[in-house]
Scaffold this motif. Structure first.
Motif, short mmCIF file in Angstrom:
data_model
loop_
_atom_site.label_atom_id
_atom_site.label_comp_id
_atom_site.label_asym_id
_atom_site.label_seq_id
_atom_site.Cartn_x
_atom_site.Cartn_y
_atom_site.Cartn_z
N MET A 1 0.84 -1.20 0.00
CA MET A 1 0.00 0.00 0.00
C MET A 1 0.87 1.25 0.00
O MET A 1 2.05 1.17 0.38
CB MET A 1 -0.92 0.00 1.22
N ASN A 2 0.31 2.37 -0.44
CA ASN A 2 1.12 3.59 -0.46
C ASN A 2 1.21 4.23 0.92
O ASN A 2 0.56 3.81 1.87
CB ASN A 2 0.60 4.59 -1.51
N THR A 3 2.02 5.27 1.03
CA THR A 3 2.29 5.90 2.33
C THR A 3 1.03 6.46 2.97
O THR A 3 0.82 6.34 4.18
CB THR A 3 3.34 7.01 2.18
N ASN A 4 0.18 7.11 2.18
CA ASN A 4 -1.04 7.69 2.74
C ASN A 4 -1.98 6.61 3.30
O ASN A 4 -2.64 6.82 4.31
CB ASN A 4 -1.76 8.53 1.69
N ALA A 5 -2.03 5.47 2.63
CA ALA A 5 -2.86 4.37 3.12
C ALA A 5 -2.30 3.84 4.44
O ALA A 5 -3.06 3.52 5.37
CB ALA A 5 -2.93 3.25 2.09
N ILE A 6 -0.97 3.77 4.53
CA ILE A 6 -0.33 3.33 5.78
C ILE A 6 -0.65 4.32 6.90
O ILE A 6 -0.99 3.93 8.02
CB ILE A 6 1.19 3.20 5.59
N LEU A 7 -0.55 5.61 6.58
CA LEU A 7 -0.84 6.64 7.57
C LEU A 7 -2.30 6.60 8.02
O LEU A 7 -2.60 6.75 9.21
CB LEU A 7 -0.51 8.03 7.01
N GLY A 8 -3.21 6.40 7.06
CA GLY A 8 -4.63 6.35 7.39
C GLY A 8 -4.93 5.23 8.38
O GLY A 8 -5.66 5.42 9.37
N THR A 9 -4.34 4.06 8.12
CA THR A 9 -4.52 2.91 9.01
C THR A 9 -3.92 3.18 10.38
O THR A 9 -4.50 2.84 11.42
CB THR A 9 -3.87 1.66 8.40
N ALA A 10 -2.74 3.81 10.40
CA ALA A 10 -2.05 4.10 11.65
C ALA A 10 -2.81 5.11 12.51
O ALA A 10 -2.97 4.93 13.72
CB ALA A 10 -0.64 4.60 11.37
#
Length: 311
Positions: free
Chosen positions: A181-190
């Motif tokens: 997944m891209n960085t924004n998706a990782i951030l959203g989950t976090a």
């Protein structure tokens, strides 16, 4: 493609060939208000401008992704008047809602624009009394504080706000996740994960995050955790005490990751993702090799290719 935002952002969709025009108009707007542009430099996915007026130096970044979305990043703008000018240029206005009343869960991240070191996300719960104490401390966006000041504040923040959640994605862990997944998706989950944890821990039903991408990323993440609360996301959310406190804790954890790398390899690791980083990376690889570089850096950044070109 990797595309990152930093701090306070405002965006609009434009065609790819409008990028130059956008920047030309931006320069005209800035200089028309008496600001001197002292430096212009190409950066990952965009352009950086350094400005000065009345002895106040600010940095403005303009990004564009492949779909043509242009993002104006004002996170390093220290002149409030210039911030207002830039927000106006992007068709944005200051949102008074960022000064949401407590109790509140505030979240922010650090390290997403830095080639070296971890990506960190922090959430902090603050009630009415905590807000008062945070304001007395002078808590504000970590980008406007020195590392020394920030480290001192972090200890006091966690005494005032013992309910907090902190996630750290080491470079190796982040590189592996970025293949899925891209960085924004990782951030959203976090962000969703720390909000969900604090909601279950405190019962708080309101959260505020500094907006970094589509609001759906956090909202969908909360649904996956079975949490339904009033989760809001605004640019410049660090003006809120809870978000500012989270910003400081996240930043401290990121800086510690940089210090650990520096100590381990006996080299002063630079921040950011500019030419200094590329030059340092090339020297590091000559000494330790590419495999070791991948352990301490976000290898999906363009810096990796630039470093290889310097070898």
């Amino acid at each position: 493609m990797f595309f990152f935002y930093s701090g306070k952002v405002c965006g609009r969709i434009l065609l790819m060939n409008d990028f130059d025009k956008y920047n030309e108009n931006l320069i005209d707007t800035i200089t028309a208000h008496g600001y001197l542009i002292t430096e212009t430099k190409q950066i990952n996915y965009g352009i950086m401008y350094r400005t000065v007026k009345d002895n106040i130096t600010s940095v403005i970044r303009v990004y564009q992704n492949k779909k043509g979305k242009i993002t104006l990043d004002t996170s390093a703008v220290k002149d409030e008047k210039l911030t207002d000018i830039l927000l106006g240029y992007s068709g944005e206005t200051r949102k008074e809602d960022i000064l949401l009343p407590p109790p509140l869960i505030g979240t922010d991240e650090a390290g997403k624009g830095d080639f070296f070191g971890s990506l960190t996300v922090c959430g902090i719960y603050a009630d009415k009394n905590a807000y008062k104490e945070l304001e007395k401390l002078g808590v504000k966006d970590s980008k406007k504080l020195t590392d020394e000041k920030m480290m001192r504040l972090s200890e006091e923040i966690l005494i005032i706000c013992p309910d907090y959640a902190l996630l750290e994605f080491t470079p190796e862990k982040l590189n592996a996740l970025h293949k899925k997944m891209n960085t924004n998706a990782i951030l959203g989950t976090a962000h969703a994960k720390v909000i969900a944890k604090l909601h279950m821990q405190t019962g708080c039903t309101d959260s505020l995050s500094d907006k970094f991408a589509d609001e759906k990323l956090i909202l969908d993440g909360l649904k996956n955790y079975g949490v339904s609360i009033n989760a809001r996301q605004y640019p410049r959310a660090e003006a809120n005490a809870a978000v500012a406190a989270a910003s400081i804790i996240a930043r401290c954890k990121f800086i510690k990751s940089i210090n650990i790398i520096s100590e381990k390899y006996g080299m002063d690791v630079p921040l950011g993702a500019g030419e200094i980083v590329d030059n340092f990376g090339a020297e590091f690889v000559k000494k330790y090799g590419m495999d070791e570089l991948a352990k301490i850096s976000k290898s999906f950044f363009k810096n990796t290719l630039k470093i290889k070109e310097k070898l």
